[in-house]
Design an enzyme around this catalytic site. Structure first.
Site, PDB file in Angstrom:
ATOM      1  CG  ASP A 319      48.192  33.071  44.081  1.00 38.03           C
ATOM      2  OD1 ASP A 319      47.590  34.139  44.236  1.00 38.03           O
ATOM      3  OD2 ASP A 319      47.631  32.011  43.784  1.00 38.03           O
ATOM      4  CG  ASP A 517      47.414  27.316  41.966  1.00 39.83           C
ATOM      5  OD1 ASP A 517      47.125  28.529  42.047  1.00 39.83           O
ATOM      6  OD2 ASP A 517      46.663  26.405  42.357  1.00 39.83           O
ATOM      7  CG  ASP A 521      48.738  32.902  40.025  1.00 34.61           C
ATOM      8  OD1 ASP A 521      48.412  33.995  40.503  1.00 34.61           O
ATOM      9  OD2 ASP A 521      48.379  31.807  40.496  1.00 34.61           O
TER      10      ASP A 521
END
Length: 778
Positions: A319, A517, A521
């Site tokens: 990410d 995080d 996600d």
């Protein structure tokens, strides 16, 4: 009755925890007693002692074999049961007693090794605070930890574990954060800094304003994850049972051949050395050791199965926000519109933003604090949603927000330059007006983490062949991050469902590690073969869904986790295959009649010890070079200075832009930029050359490993001198087109060199580490 049942349960728990050493003590005592009786000439008593010892071993082997069958597995413990029963049946009571001791010692050694390997994990549980000191009505009271609520003011005494997450409410604090981060040196914090539970107060007492309850704090999450890591067993741990389908028939076939060649005694000797303790013990010891080694580096892996899957993954999906970037906005540039200096603009903006709850306000205040700008309490503050904030700072009227809100009319050249720069860099803009006139603009970005590119390279060295950036951000911003970090593919504009589709698509190619995080996600983390949450600042949802959590805000540990998983799996396989190979060789020798049952049992005991000691190698850290405390202090000093240098570097670009939009007034900014170069940036670079680079050279070895960075210093010095000559040549006149071209070329060149050089140095410092041990170059 209730007390009796409780006592019984307590006794059973105590017995279960100590069953392995108790069994070892009983069987060893029986073996020794039988030997003494034999020496004393009491053969009958000796046989009785050895028979009793064999009965202990038979009972334990029968229990483990039945338990395996109850769970639907054909366990190789059956071979140990047959070896014991066969030895008793043919009258080899000494061999049966030795087998029992071998079995018991193997289980005791496994229990000790598991305890040794879990030591670092269990230390987290043992350190968990139970109470807190809370201020109430002007006095201190000691309360159970679960009674602490958000907003409570707590006292943390010297040596205490910080009980909950909170904000430092008094002057300063020094914390030992090694339990969470693995960093050896204490960390200093100032008033207003966020503190995490689980760290230890290494100096005097301080006040803490709780920002979360104990159950929602960092340490509680880590303790819960550690408990899961201790209680869950990997499929790989029962590798012995996978081999039972062929190992058991093979052992019985060899025993049958031995029976035909030399009778029952020879068959029993084969079964004795076929007892598969290497299979039973090696894998769990190696994997639990790997879990412990990971925990010491700030990587909480939930169970050994995750470690095994991690070793097999060859694709990583990262990410962007909070993973490759810092995850929070930061002021990266201040563009003045007129004569008001950049620091004054920031000081006025931050003073007003102290009264704002906007997400960008904290970044503005933090930037002003880091630069040492004086802040004044604002008055008459009014905030309008979607527009901005206004108020009085000292005797000046200040407005922050959108361009129209900040009195910007029309399309001035400086505004066009700001907006173009924001579009190119993926930045946000906050316009500032002072006393009714536009004063300038602040640019805020989510900065790329200094260790991002280093982490991508470390992943590739660790066996990862494909790195994908998957983000919900727009394509332009994601593309910049992807290009600077060296990923293989960038997937932008993804929704949570889109991330799931991306994970599924990559899983068709290879096993996938997903990192993130945020709450968005969590679904992808749960779907991936291994989900890794950035737990140092990530959401609870992402940590819950992930298979592993980085408890330290250091992305480089992801590469360490992958390398450690592969190393642990390799050691486990080495131990298992070596143990099996030695057992098979011993079976052949026993079938030929060259290895009696008693000596076979002793040989098997030696094989057990060898494979377990080999498996414990997973506890050892990766080879590291040593940094002295002085070297660590130097790297920290220069990394901290880089935070200020970055703001100075942005002034070069701002001055160069102004030469295009406002050439008549831009020379003042050019001179200011030159003063920053000579007064702040070059002294920093010169100090690095003189103080830090020798330490780096000493650590890395070879022939002048910092030569490239030293060459950059020479180029920086040349360009600074060139800029000084150009400024002298222009003097007090308005620069002409030739002057502007030369000045812009020099300023942009310095800007590019310094940005690249600073990023390279950050990576170098991170590769050395924040600790007193650093990855070795060898």
């Amino acid at each position: 009755m209730t007390m009796t049942m409780t006592a019984a349960r307590g006794a059973l728990t105590w017995l279960n925890r100590r069953s392995a050493p108790l069994l070892l003590a009983a069987t060893t005592a029986g073996l020794v007693a039988g030997g003494l009786c034999r020496l004393a000439g009491a053969g009958g008593a000796a046989d009785l002692a050895w028979l009793a010892t064999a009965a202990c071993g038979l009972g334990y082997a029968l229990w483990t074999a039945v338990a395996s069958l109850w769970h639907g597995r054909l366990s190789v413990d059956v071979i140990a049961l047959l070896a014991l029963a066969g030895a008793v049946a043919v009258g080899e009571l000494l061999a049966a007693a030795v087998i029992s001791v071998m079995l018991a010692s193997g289980r005791a050694l496994e229990a000790w090794a598991a305890y040794r390997a879990r030591h670092d994990l269990s230390a987290l549980l043992a350190r968990a605070p139970r109470t807190a000191r809370r201020y109430r009505d002007g006095a201190l009271e000691t309360v159970p930890l679960d009674q602490v609520a958000t907003g409570d003011l707590l006292l943390v005494a010297a040596g205490d574990v910080v009980p909950v997450d909170g904000v430092l409410a008094s002057g300063a604090a020094v914390l030992d954060e090694s339990a969470l981060t693995g960093e050896a040196l204490p960390v200093e914090h100032q008033r207003g800094d966020p503190l995490r539970s689980g760290t230890v107060n290494a100096a005097g007492p301080f006040d803490l304003r709780a920002s979360a309850s104990a159950a929602m704090s960092t340490y509680a999450d880590i303790v819960r994850l550690v408990s899961e890591a201790e209680s869950t067993q990997a499929p790989f741990v029962r590798l012995a049972d996978r081999y039972a389908m062929w190992f058991l028939p093979l052992s019985l076939a060899v025993a049958a051949v031995a029976w035909g060649l030399g009778g029952a005694a020879r068959a029993v000797a084969v079964l004795v050395v076929a007892t598969p303790c290497p299979l039973i013990l090696a894998a769990p010891v190696a994997l639990v050791s790997g879990l412990s080694a990971a925990a010491r580096r700030g990587i909480v892996v939930k169970n050994g199965g995750v470690l095994e899957r991690l070793a097999q993954c060859t694709t990583v999906m990262l990410d962007k926000t909070g993973t490759l970037t810092s995850g929070q906005p930061a002021v990266t540039a201040i563009v003045p519109a007129g004569s008001l200096p950049a620091d004054d603009i920031l000081a006025l903006a931050a003073s007003l933003d102290q009264a704002s709850g906007h997400v960008l306000a904290a970044a503005v205040v933090r930037a002003a604090t880091e630069r040492g700008c004086p802040l004044i309490q604002p008055a008459g503050v009014t905030e309008q949603l979607g527009q901005g904030i206004t108020g009085t700072v000292g005797d000046r009227a200040v407005r922050l927000g959108r361009a129209e809100w900040a009195a910007v009319t029309g399309a001035p050249a400086w505004v066009g330059a700001v907006r173009r720069r924001a579009w190119l860099d993926g930045a946000l803009t906050v316009f500032v007006a002072v006393d009714g006139e536009p004063a300038g603009a602040l640019l805020l970005e989510d900065r790329i983490r200094p260790d991002a590119r280093q982490t991508v390279r470390a992943l590739r060295r660790g066996g990862i062949t494909r790195v994908v950036l998957a983000t919900g951000d727009r394509a332009e911003a994601a593309g910049v991050v992807g290009a600077l970090t060296g990923v293989d593919e960038v997937l932008a504009g993804l929704t949570p469902d889109g991330k799931l589709d991306a994970v599924r698509r990559e899983q068709r190619r290879a096993p996938v590690i997903m990192t993130g995080d945020g709450i968005n996600d969590a679904p992808a983390l749960a779907l991936a073969d291994v989900g890794v949450a950035m737990g140092a600042r990530g959401s609870t949802a992402s940590s819950e869904a992930a298979d592993a959590v980085l408890t330290v805000d250091h992305l480089g540990r992801l590469g360490e986790a992958a390398a450690l998983a592969r190393r642990t799996r390799r050691i486990a396989l080495q131990s298992v295959l070596a143990g099996m190979g030695m057992s098979l060789a011993a079976m052949g020798v026993a079938a030929a009649g060259l290895l009696p049952a008693v000596w076979g049992a002793l040989l098997q005991e030696g094989i057990d010890v060898a494979v377990i000691l080999n498996a414990l190698r997973a506890l050892r850290p990766v080879a590291a070079a040593r940094l002295t405390a002085a070297d660590v202090a130097l790297t920290r000093r220069f990394r901290a200075e880089h935070e200020f240098i970055r703001a100075d570097i942005e002034q070069l670009r701002t001055a160069a832009d102004a030469l295009t939009t406002e050439p008549r007034v831009a020379m003042a900014r050019v001179r200011q930029a030159h003063a920053v170069l000579t007064g702040e940036i070059w002294p920093h670079e010169n100090a690095e050359e003189a103080d830090l680079y020798p330490a780096v050279n000493r650590l890395l070895g070879g022939t002048d490993p910092t030569a490239a960075m030293s060459r950059a210093h020479a180029e920086i010095a040349y360009q600074i001198a060139r800029l000084g000559r150009l400024i002298t040549e222009v003097g007090d006149r308005i620069p002409d087109e030739s002057d502007i071209a030369d000045l812009r070329t020099t300023l942009y060149g310095l800007y590019a060199i310094l940005r690249l050089h600073t990023a390279q140095e950050d990576e170098a410092y991170l590769s050395l580490g924040d600790e007193e041990t650093a990855p070795s170059a060898r």
